[in-house]
Write a protein that holds these residues in place. Structure first.
Motif, PDB file in Angstrom:
ATOM      1  N   ALA A  28      -5.642   2.015   2.544  1.00 18.45           N
ATOM      2  CA  ALA A  28      -5.722   3.254   1.754  1.00 18.45           C
ATOM      3  C   ALA A  28      -4.857   4.385   2.302  1.00 18.45           C
ATOM      4  O   ALA A  28      -5.118   5.549   2.016  1.00 18.45           O
ATOM      5  CB  ALA A  28      -7.175   3.717   1.690  1.00 18.45           C
ATOM      6  N   GLN A  85      -5.261  -4.270  -1.153  1.00 23.41           N
ATOM      7  CA  GLN A  85      -6.297  -3.455  -1.785  1.00 23.41           C
ATOM      8  C   GLN A  85      -7.339  -2.941  -0.804  1.00 23.41           C
ATOM      9  O   GLN A  85      -8.132  -2.062  -1.145  1.00 23.41           O
ATOM     10  CB  GLN A  85      -6.969  -4.252  -2.901  1.00 23.41           C
ATOM     11  CG  GLN A  85      -6.036  -4.501  -4.079  1.00 23.41           C
ATOM     12  CD  GLN A  85      -6.807  -4.823  -5.336  1.00 23.41           C
ATOM     13  OE1 GLN A  85      -7.618  -5.733  -5.360  1.00 23.41           O
ATOM     14  NE2 GLN A  85      -6.559  -4.069  -6.386  1.00 23.41           N
ATOM     15  N   CYS A  86      -7.336  -3.467   0.402  1.00 25.56           N
ATOM     16  CA  CYS A  86      -8.273  -2.980   1.428  1.00 25.56           C
ATOM     17  C   CYS A  86      -7.694  -1.815   2.227  1.00 25.56           C
ATOM     18  O   CYS A  86      -8.399  -1.236   3.056  1.00 25.56           O
ATOM     19  CB  CYS A  86      -8.656  -4.116   2.375  1.00 25.56           C
ATOM     20  SG  CYS A  86      -9.691  -5.386   1.613  1.00 25.56           S
ATOM     21  N   ASP A  98      -3.138   3.301  -4.882  1.00 27.18           N
ATOM     22  CA  ASP A  98      -4.296   2.793  -5.622  1.00 27.18           C
ATOM     23  C   ASP A  98      -4.204   3.213  -7.084  1.00 27.18           C
ATOM     24  O   ASP A  98      -4.939   4.085  -7.534  1.00 27.18           O
ATOM     25  CB  ASP A  98      -5.588   3.320  -4.981  1.00 27.18           C
ATOM     26  CG  ASP A  98      -6.836   2.824  -5.693  1.00 27.18           C
ATOM     27  OD1 ASP A  98      -6.755   1.813  -6.420  1.00 27.18           O
ATOM     28  OD2 ASP A  98      -7.901   3.463  -5.528  1.00 27.18           O
ATOM     29  N   ARG A 119     -14.042  -0.410  -6.240  1.00 28.55           N
ATOM     30  CA  ARG A 119     -14.719   0.084  -7.448  1.00 28.55           C
ATOM     31  C   ARG A 119     -15.772  -0.911  -7.927  1.00 28.55           C
ATOM     32  O   ARG A 119     -16.852  -0.519  -8.386  1.00 28.55           O
ATOM     33  CB  ARG A 119     -13.686   0.360  -8.547  1.00 28.55           C
ATOM     34  CG  ARG A 119     -12.840   1.604  -8.272  1.00 28.55           C
ATOM     35  CD  ARG A 119     -12.084   2.055  -9.510  1.00 28.55           C
ATOM     36  NE  ARG A 119     -10.921   1.224  -9.772  1.00 28.55           N
ATOM     37  CZ  ARG A 119      -9.708   1.457  -9.290  1.00 28.55           C
ATOM     38  NH1 ARG A 119      -9.505   2.495  -8.490  1.00 28.55           N
ATOM     39  NH2 ARG A 119      -8.686   0.684  -9.590  1.00 28.55           N
ATOM     40  N   ASP A 121       0.833  -1.201   0.000  1.00 28.65           N
ATOM     41  CA  ASP A 121       0.000   0.000   0.000  1.00 28.65           C
ATOM     42  C   ASP A 121       0.866   1.250   0.000  1.00 28.65           C
ATOM     43  O   ASP A 121       0.609   2.206  -0.743  1.00 28.65           O
ATOM     44  CB  ASP A 121      -0.934  -0.006   1.211  1.00 28.65           C
ATOM     45  CG  ASP A 121      -1.772   1.260   1.290  1.00 28.65           C
ATOM     46  OD1 ASP A 121      -2.394   1.614   0.270  1.00 28.65           O
ATOM     47  OD2 ASP A 121      -1.780   1.909   2.355  1.00 28.65           O
ATOM     48  N   HIS A 166      -9.822  -2.794  -8.753  1.00 32.84           N
ATOM     49  CA  HIS A 166      -9.928  -2.605  -7.307  1.00 32.84           C
ATOM     50  C   HIS A 166     -11.289  -3.086  -6.818  1.00 32.84           C
ATOM     51  O   HIS A 166     -12.309  -2.749  -7.403  1.00 32.84           O
ATOM     52  CB  HIS A 166      -9.744  -1.130  -6.942  1.00 32.84           C
ATOM     53  CG  HIS A 166      -9.374  -0.909  -5.526  1.00 32.84           C
ATOM     54  ND1 HIS A 166     -10.266  -1.076  -4.489  1.00 32.84           N
ATOM     55  CD2 HIS A 166      -8.202  -0.559  -4.950  1.00 32.84           C
ATOM     56  CE1 HIS A 166      -9.668  -0.814  -3.343  1.00 32.84           C
ATOM     57  NE2 HIS A 166      -8.407  -0.502  -3.583  1.00 32.84           N
ATOM     58  N   LYS A 187     -14.965  -3.619   3.860  1.00 31.37           N
ATOM     59  CA  LYS A 187     -14.921  -2.610   2.807  1.00 31.37           C
ATOM     60  C   LYS A 187     -16.259  -2.479   2.101  1.00 31.37           C
ATOM     61  O   LYS A 187     -16.649  -1.381   1.675  1.00 31.37           O
ATOM     62  CB  LYS A 187     -13.821  -2.939   1.800  1.00 31.37           C
ATOM     63  CG  LYS A 187     -12.407  -2.867   2.329  1.00 31.37           C
ATOM     64  CD  LYS A 187     -12.060  -1.512   2.902  1.00 31.37           C
ATOM     65  CE  LYS A 187     -11.901  -0.447   1.848  1.00 31.37           C
ATOM     66  NZ  LYS A 187     -11.421   0.841   2.436  1.00 31.37           N
ATOM     67  N   THR A 217     -18.157   1.001   1.994  1.00 30.55           N
ATOM     68  CA  THR A 217     -18.491   1.561   0.682  1.00 30.55           C
ATOM     69  C   THR A 217     -19.981   1.866   0.587  1.00 30.55           C
ATOM     70  O   THR A 217     -20.378   2.913   0.057  1.00 30.55           O
ATOM     71  CB  THR A 217     -18.077   0.592  -0.442  1.00 30.55           C
ATOM     72  OG1 THR A 217     -16.680   0.313  -0.331  1.00 30.55           O
ATOM     73  CG2 THR A 217     -18.358   1.190  -1.810  1.00 30.55           C
ATOM     74  N   GLU A 268      -3.011   6.360  -0.602  1.00 32.71           N
ATOM     75  CA  GLU A 268      -3.934   7.126  -1.445  1.00 32.71           C
ATOM     76  C   GLU A 268      -4.474   8.342  -0.695  1.00 32.71           C
ATOM     77  O   GLU A 268      -4.620   9.426  -1.271  1.00 32.71           O
ATOM     78  CB  GLU A 268      -5.088   6.236  -1.900  1.00 32.71           C
ATOM     79  CG  GLU A 268      -5.927   6.826  -3.018  1.00 32.71           C
ATOM     80  CD  GLU A 268      -5.150   7.031  -4.314  1.00 32.71           C
ATOM     81  OE1 GLU A 268      -5.615   7.849  -5.141  1.00 32.71           O
ATOM     82  OE2 GLU A 268      -4.093   6.401  -4.500  1.00 32.71           O
ATOM     83  N   LEU A 288      -5.093  -0.643 -11.975  1.00 30.09           N
ATOM     84  CA  LEU A 288      -5.240  -1.907 -11.258  1.00 30.09           C
ATOM     85  C   LEU A 288      -6.695  -2.114 -10.843  1.00 30.09           C
ATOM     86  O   LEU A 288      -7.278  -1.242 -10.194  1.00 30.09           O
ATOM     87  CB  LEU A 288      -4.347  -1.886 -10.012  1.00 30.09           C
ATOM     88  CG  LEU A 288      -4.117  -3.216  -9.289  1.00 30.09           C
ATOM     89  CD1 LEU A 288      -3.364  -4.196 -10.191  1.00 30.09           C
ATOM     90  CD2 LEU A 288      -3.318  -2.964  -8.008  1.00 30.09           C
TER      91      LEU A 288
END
Length: 317
Positions: free
Chosen positions: A99, A96-97, A19, A28, A14, A25, A177, A181, A102, A23
């Motif tokens: 952040a 990917q979980c 992000d 998304r 990370d 995700h 997540k 979200t 980013e 890639l």
């Protein structure tokens, strides 16, 4: 041992990659799923408060369950091919979980135009990371919004995923997540989501209850190491941590306000409507753009501390 290594490698990835848009995700994909499911569910349930709550309940059960099942399924299938493949895939999913990178990147995009006195560009940049209306924000308002976002997302974007992946690996982190979200997309108290988003918002409150408090304590513990010791930060956190309607967001914001020695929160506009909120912290000095970088430093140090503690927990238990 294996899960400790997964956590450390996911955290390192990370920080290294963030992000990248190229890639695929999972967040998304979750967002697209919500966008497709919402109109479908609204069509099959009546347009009444009870019907909208029922539609929102179906969404709130379906998406996290599907995320957990998908994460579990792909890891089982990968394990049948090769234990190494399953390990690499779990590292990738856990990465990917998270952040932190980013969030640092996006908040720095707010800092740069503020330093250059380009308020229009700063408003546009902060609009990408906050839910409030930004068109009329002053430079101080933009700065405050960015610092609040870093504080709140320390929990939502880093500590909470780490907490849940420590307990249940990538599948539980993906489940978290999905809930987070949903809350960011439908958990509003406006006319459209007042009933539809009720379950998603309450579920998000539940899964973030412990991580939000852990995040606040980490901010307060780490601050002296980062050279930030506002006046009575622990006292300010205890005084202000329950001032928001949300049971969680004021936890980290109050801690951040305390260690920076500034005042956060207050009234904000959402979808053209002013929401009156109490302030957090004491107005010891004006907030300034450099506070965004200070908040980022706390984010990084608190995240590093959290992942090291999580890895140690997996080694010991």
């Amino acid at each position: 041992m294996k899960m400790a290594l997964v956590l450390l490698l996911a955290f390192a990835l990370d920080l290294l990659l963030g992000d990248p848009l190229w890639l695929p995700h999972p967040v998304r994909l979750m967002g697209r799923a919500i966008t497709l499911l919402e109109p479908f569910l609204r069509r099959i349930f009546p347009s009444t408060p009870g019907g909208e709550r029922a539609a929102g309940l179906v969404l709130a059960v379906t998406l996290p369950t599907a995320a957990f099942a998908a994460g579990t399924g792909v890891l089982i299938l990968a394990g049948r091919v090769s234990p190494l493949l399953a390990f690499v895939l779990e590292v990738f999913l856990c990465f990917q979980c998270l952040a932190a990178r980013e969030l640092q990147k996006e908040s720095r995009e707010v800092y740069r135009p503020l330093e250059q006195k380009d308020l229009a560009a700063a408003r546009k940049a902060v609009g990408r990371i906050v839910g409030r209306d930004t068109a009329q924000l002053t430079a101080e308002g933009v700065t405050r919004a960015a610092v609040e976002t870093v504080a709140e997302n320390l929990s939502d974007g880093e500590i909470a995923p780490l907490f849940w992946m420590t307990l249940g690996g990538a599948p539980l982190a993906l489940c978290y997540k999905a809930i987070n979200t949903m809350d960011s997309m439908v958990g509003y108290k406006n006319q459209r989501y007042r009933y539809f988003g009720t379950t998603a918002a309450r579920l998000d409150d539940i899964v973030n209850w412990i991580p939000a408090r852990l995040s606040a304590v980490l901010i307060l513990i780490i601050a002296p190491l980062a050279g930030m010791e506002g006046a009575k930060p622990w006292w300010i956190w205890k005084r202000d941590r329950r001032k928001h309607a949300s049971p969680n967001s004021a936890q980290t914001e109050a801690a951040m306000a305390g260690v920076l020695g500034v005042q956060l929160a207050g009234d904000a506009s959402y979808f053209g409507e002013i929401h009156h909120k109490p302030t957090l912290g004491d107005d010891l000095r004006p907030i300034e753009p450099i506070d965004i970088l200070r908040a980022n430093r706390l984010l990084l140090l608190a995240s590093l501390t959290a992942v090291l503690l999580a890895a140690l927990a997996k080694l010991l238990f």
